[in-house]
Design a protein around this motif. Structure first.
Motif, mmCIF file in Angstrom:
data_model
loop_
_atom_site.group_PDB
_atom_site.id
_atom_site.type_symbol
_atom_site.label_atom_id
_atom_site.label_comp_id
_atom_site.label_asym_id
_atom_site.label_seq_id
_atom_site.Cartn_x
_atom_site.Cartn_y
_atom_site.Cartn_z
ATOM 1 N N GLU A 66 34.463 16.106 43.983
ATOM 2 C CA GLU A 66 33.958 15.210 42.953
ATOM 3 C C GLU A 66 32.430 15.217 42.969
ATOM 4 O O GLU A 66 31.816 15.050 44.028
ATOM 5 N N LYS A 67 31.825 15.426 41.807
ATOM 6 C CA LYS A 67 30.368 15.421 41.678
ATOM 7 C C LYS A 67 29.949 14.498 40.545
ATOM 8 O O LYS A 67 30.697 14.296 39.582
ATOM 9 N N TYR A 68 28.735 13.966 40.650
ATOM 10 C CA TYR A 68 28.141 13.178 39.581
ATOM 11 C C TYR A 68 26.826 13.845 39.190
ATOM 12 O O TYR A 68 25.928 14.004 40.025
ATOM 13 N N GLU A 70 23.400 14.016 37.083
ATOM 14 C CA GLU A 70 22.431 13.226 36.331
ATOM 15 C C GLU A 70 22.024 13.989 35.070
ATOM 16 O O GLU A 70 21.968 15.217 35.067
ATOM 17 N N GLU A 76 24.606 7.243 31.674
ATOM 18 C CA GLU A 76 25.506 7.271 32.823
ATOM 19 C C GLU A 76 25.424 8.612 33.540
ATOM 20 O O GLU A 76 25.048 9.631 32.947
ATOM 21 N N LYS A 77 25.752 8.619 34.827
ATOM 22 C CA LYS A 77 25.931 9.879 35.522
ATOM 23 C C LYS A 77 27.278 10.452 35.106
ATOM 24 O O LYS A 77 28.272 9.729 35.006
ATOM 25 N N MET A 78 27.322 11.748 34.889
ATOM 26 C CA MET A 78 28.525 12.374 34.364
ATOM 27 C C MET A 78 29.384 12.919 35.506
ATOM 28 O O MET A 78 28.933 13.726 36.315
ATOM 29 N N ARG A 79 30.607 12.445 35.552
ATOM 30 C CA ARG A 79 31.527 12.781 36.642
ATOM 31 C C ARG A 79 32.254 14.095 36.344
ATOM 32 O O ARG A 79 32.748 14.305 35.231
ATOM 33 N N PRO A 135 35.487 17.884 33.716
ATOM 34 C CA PRO A 135 34.579 16.755 33.534
ATOM 35 C C PRO A 135 35.262 15.568 32.857
ATOM 36 O O PRO A 135 36.190 15.728 32.066
ATOM 37 N N ASP A 136 34.802 14.371 33.197
ATOM 38 C CA ASP A 136 35.118 13.213 32.368
ATOM 39 C C ASP A 136 34.266 13.299 31.107
ATOM 40 O O ASP A 136 33.128 13.780 31.155
ATOM 41 N N GLY A 138 32.824 10.945 29.478
ATOM 42 C CA GLY A 138 31.789 9.935 29.320
ATOM 43 C C GLY A 138 32.208 8.875 28.322
ATOM 44 O O GLY A 138 33.218 9.000 27.621
#
Length: 342
Positions: A66-68, A70, A76-79, A135-136, A138
């Motif tokens: 899992e990464k976030y 910037e 928001e930070k993107m997951r 990715p999510d 957002g």
């Protein structure tokens, strides 16, 4: 006088909408034509092809990171989830998969059975090593992978087109890349792919919202409203307010974000060397007309010379269960087509 003109225009528009409505006889006529395309295949046997694996077996075969990330394009930070088979020995393929509205990245793992499908194919010698980028979207799963109209703090298309692509190229240089998605994700994948053809070798939509103007209003009515404010009552979607927040109520701005329209406006030379995969369930007709959208885009892909494969799955609906069957075929397609594009 002005009021009378406005009333007349609304009357004409409604009359045009009624006359051009996609009635069943029109739908059947278009389907018959599309099924004659050599690029289109109808899948009758839609049973799952993946094998069952225990939780331990899957854990032994894959890592999930899992990464976030910037970004300056959103507040928001993107997951992002990265699903990687263990023991990758050569330059892997990279596949970005975009989820549907109000879904999340994990749905590819647990609902689409991504690991089970991939591992089954790997054991059968039908796929190469693939790194999956999940990715999510957002905005709590409702970003539409799009730059919000008149809102600089929610520019999601910029993130996916620039930041995410740069991240993948840094992490996995020299890898051939694909992008695909389900529902809203199918829309995002096809739109981002069409606008960034240099970034992806294979572009896919699984039951995607890929003829956006049909989902919002009748596509012929949109021609009337191209440079006008589109009245809210003409939108079919129950999420009318959010749709208009993202895309705006102006016809020409919606068209700029519509894959069906983008195909026509893109220089055909840019399609060379790119492969498209477009699938849908035969019963995915309401409430969002995904089947009708698929017919629109497949017809246009044929007309403008896209190199594509179209699949229609008999008796399948707009569900993750359907995706868990289709992703098996797509992973084979993705592997075979990237082999051809050395």
């Amino acid at each position: 006088m002005i009021l009378e003109i406005l009333v007349f225009l609304v009357f004409i528009s409604l009359l045009f909408y009624t006359v051009t409505y996609p009635y069943n006889f029109k739908l059947n006529r278009k389907l018959k034509r599309v099924l004659n395309f050599s690029q289109v295949e109808k899948i009758i046997d839609t049973k799952s092809k993946y094998l069952d694996f225990s939780h331990k077996e899957l854990s032994d075969e894959f890592t999930i990171e899992e990464k976030y990330l910037e970004t300056k394009y959103a507040t928001e930070k993107m997951r992002v989830l990265i699903v990687k088979p263990k023991g990758v020995l050569e330059t892997p393929l990279c596949l970005v998969l975009l989820h549907g509205i109000r879904d999340k990245a994990e749905d590819w793992i647990y609902k689409a059975k991504l690991r089970e499908n991939y591992l089954s194919l790997k054991k059968r010698g039908k796929v190469k090593d693939i790194i999956f980028i999940l990715p999510d979207s957002g905005y709590n799963g409702e970003s539409w992978y799009t730059n919000f109209y008149n809102d600089k703090s929610h520019q999601y298309e910029e993130f996916f087109s620039k930041d995410l692509t740069s991240f993948i190229e840094q992490e996995y240089p020299n890898s051939k890349k694909g992008i695909g998605g389900f529902s809203m994700g199918g829309y995002g994948a096809l739109k981002i792919g069409l606008k960034n053809l240099e970034s992806y070798d294979v572009i896919a939509s699984f039951s995607g919202a890929i003829s956006l103007i049909r989902m919002s209003i009748n596509r012929r009515v949109m021609r009337i409203f191209r440079y006008l404010y589109v009245p809210k009552f003409l939108f079919n979607d129950v999420n009318k307010a959010h749709f208009m927040k993202v895309f705006s109520p102006w016809g020409y701005k919606i068209l700029k974000n519509d894959p069906y329209s983008i195909i026509k406006k893109t220089n055909p030379e840019r399609y060379k060397g790119k492969k498209f995969y477009l699938s849908v369930g035969s019963e995915d007709k309401k409430p969002y007309l995904m089947f009708q959208q698929w017919l629109d885009v497949v017809g246009r892909a044929k007309k403008y010379g896209l190199d594509f494969k179209g699949k229609i799955y008999e008796n399948e609906y707009h569900t993750w269960e359907y995706i868990s069957k289709d992703i098996y075929n797509f992973l084979v397609f993705f592997t075979e087509e990237t082999k051809r594009r050395k």
